[in-house]
Design a protein around this motif. Structure first.
Motif, PDB file in Angstrom:
ATOM      1  N   TYR A 152       0.868  -1.170   0.000  1.00  0.00           N
ATOM      2  CA  TYR A 152       0.000   0.000   0.000  1.00  0.00           C
ATOM      3  C   TYR A 152       0.905   1.221   0.000  1.00  0.00           C
ATOM      4  O   TYR A 152       1.787   1.352   0.864  1.00  0.00           O
ATOM      5  N   ALA A 208     -11.287  -7.780   8.049  1.00  0.00           N
ATOM      6  CA  ALA A 208      -9.933  -7.200   8.022  1.00  0.00           C
ATOM      7  C   ALA A 208      -9.007  -7.881   9.021  1.00  0.00           C
ATOM      8  O   ALA A 208      -9.391  -8.174  10.152  1.00  0.00           O
ATOM      9  N   THR A 249     -13.937  -6.539   3.648  1.00  0.00           N
ATOM     10  CA  THR A 249     -14.863  -5.714   4.420  1.00  0.00           C
ATOM     11  C   THR A 249     -14.208  -5.408   5.764  1.00  0.00           C
ATOM     12  O   THR A 249     -13.270  -6.116   6.170  1.00  0.00           O
ATOM     13  N   PRO A 250     -14.686  -4.405   6.489  1.00  0.00           N
ATOM     14  CA  PRO A 250     -14.123  -4.143   7.817  1.00  0.00           C
ATOM     15  C   PRO A 250     -14.221  -5.356   8.745  1.00  0.00           C
ATOM     16  O   PRO A 250     -13.325  -5.609   9.551  1.00  0.00           O
ATOM     17  N   LYS A 279     -10.457   4.284   9.682  1.00  0.00           N
ATOM     18  CA  LYS A 279     -11.121   4.580   8.405  1.00  0.00           C
ATOM     19  C   LYS A 279     -10.489   3.811   7.233  1.00  0.00           C
ATOM     20  O   LYS A 279      -9.350   3.359   7.300  1.00  0.00           O
ATOM     21  N   LYS A 280     -11.259   3.710   6.172  1.00  0.00           N
ATOM     22  CA  LYS A 280     -10.819   3.062   4.938  1.00  0.00           C
ATOM     23  C   LYS A 280      -9.732   3.918   4.292  1.00  0.00           C
ATOM     24  O   LYS A 280      -9.873   5.132   4.184  1.00  0.00           O
ATOM     25  N   THR A 327      -8.717  -4.247   0.418  1.00  0.00           N
ATOM     26  CA  THR A 327      -8.926  -2.909   0.942  1.00  0.00           C
ATOM     27  C   THR A 327      -8.111  -2.716   2.204  1.00  0.00           C
ATOM     28  O   THR A 327      -8.113  -3.573   3.087  1.00  0.00           O
ATOM     29  N   TYR A 355      -7.294  -0.519   5.680  1.00  0.00           N
ATOM     30  CA  TYR A 355      -7.938   0.287   6.701  1.00  0.00           C
ATOM     31  C   TYR A 355      -6.888   0.744   7.706  1.00  0.00           C
ATOM     32  O   TYR A 355      -5.908   0.032   7.964  1.00  0.00           O
TER      33      TYR A 355
END
Length: 128
Positions: A40, A106, A102-103, A57-58, A84, A86
């Motif tokens: 990332y 994670a 998704t959260p 947060k994302k 994704t 976070y």
């Protein structure tokens, strides 16, 4: 718990918490598996298990390189896996992030320097 035992437990847990498709050794035996790694913003993170953290947060999209230990496919034939990223509350994204579709799914990932984890990550693991 001894440092050696804790480290061994962390390595086993990290291997189990990967969201990257598992790569296996060829039937010739003895090969290594792919490590759960994501990138990332030009920083590479590896999975770390047994960490209690609070999701922030994302951040955006992470990428994972293709597994290259199984042979047979060229780099251009195997897609790069994405997920994704976070924030992890209380830790800079330059040190650790959470990654999942998704959260709720994670998992914790951190930068590594050799076999050492950043002090902020070790503090979470130790529960201090």
């Amino acid at each position: 718990m001894s440092w050696t035992r804790r480290s061994a437990d962390l390595l086993v847990a990290a291997a189990m918490v990967t969201s990257v498709a598992a790569c296996t050794a060829d039937s010739g035996g003895g090969g290594a598996s792919c490590v759960a790694q994501y990138t990332y913003q030009d920083i590479t993170y590896q999975g770390v298990g047994n960490v209690k953290f609070t999701l922030g947060k994302k951040l955006g999209v992470v990428t994972a390189p293709p597994c290259e230990d199984t042979g047979g496919l060229g780099k251009s034939e195997e897609p790069v896996t994405t997920g994704t990223a976070y924030e992890v509350d209380g830790i800079s994204p330059k040190v650790a992030i959470a990654i999942g579709d998704t959260p709720k799914t994670a998992r914790f990932f951190a930068v590594h320097s050799g076999s050492e984890l950043p002090p902020e990550v070790q503090k979470l693991i130790d529960g201090s």
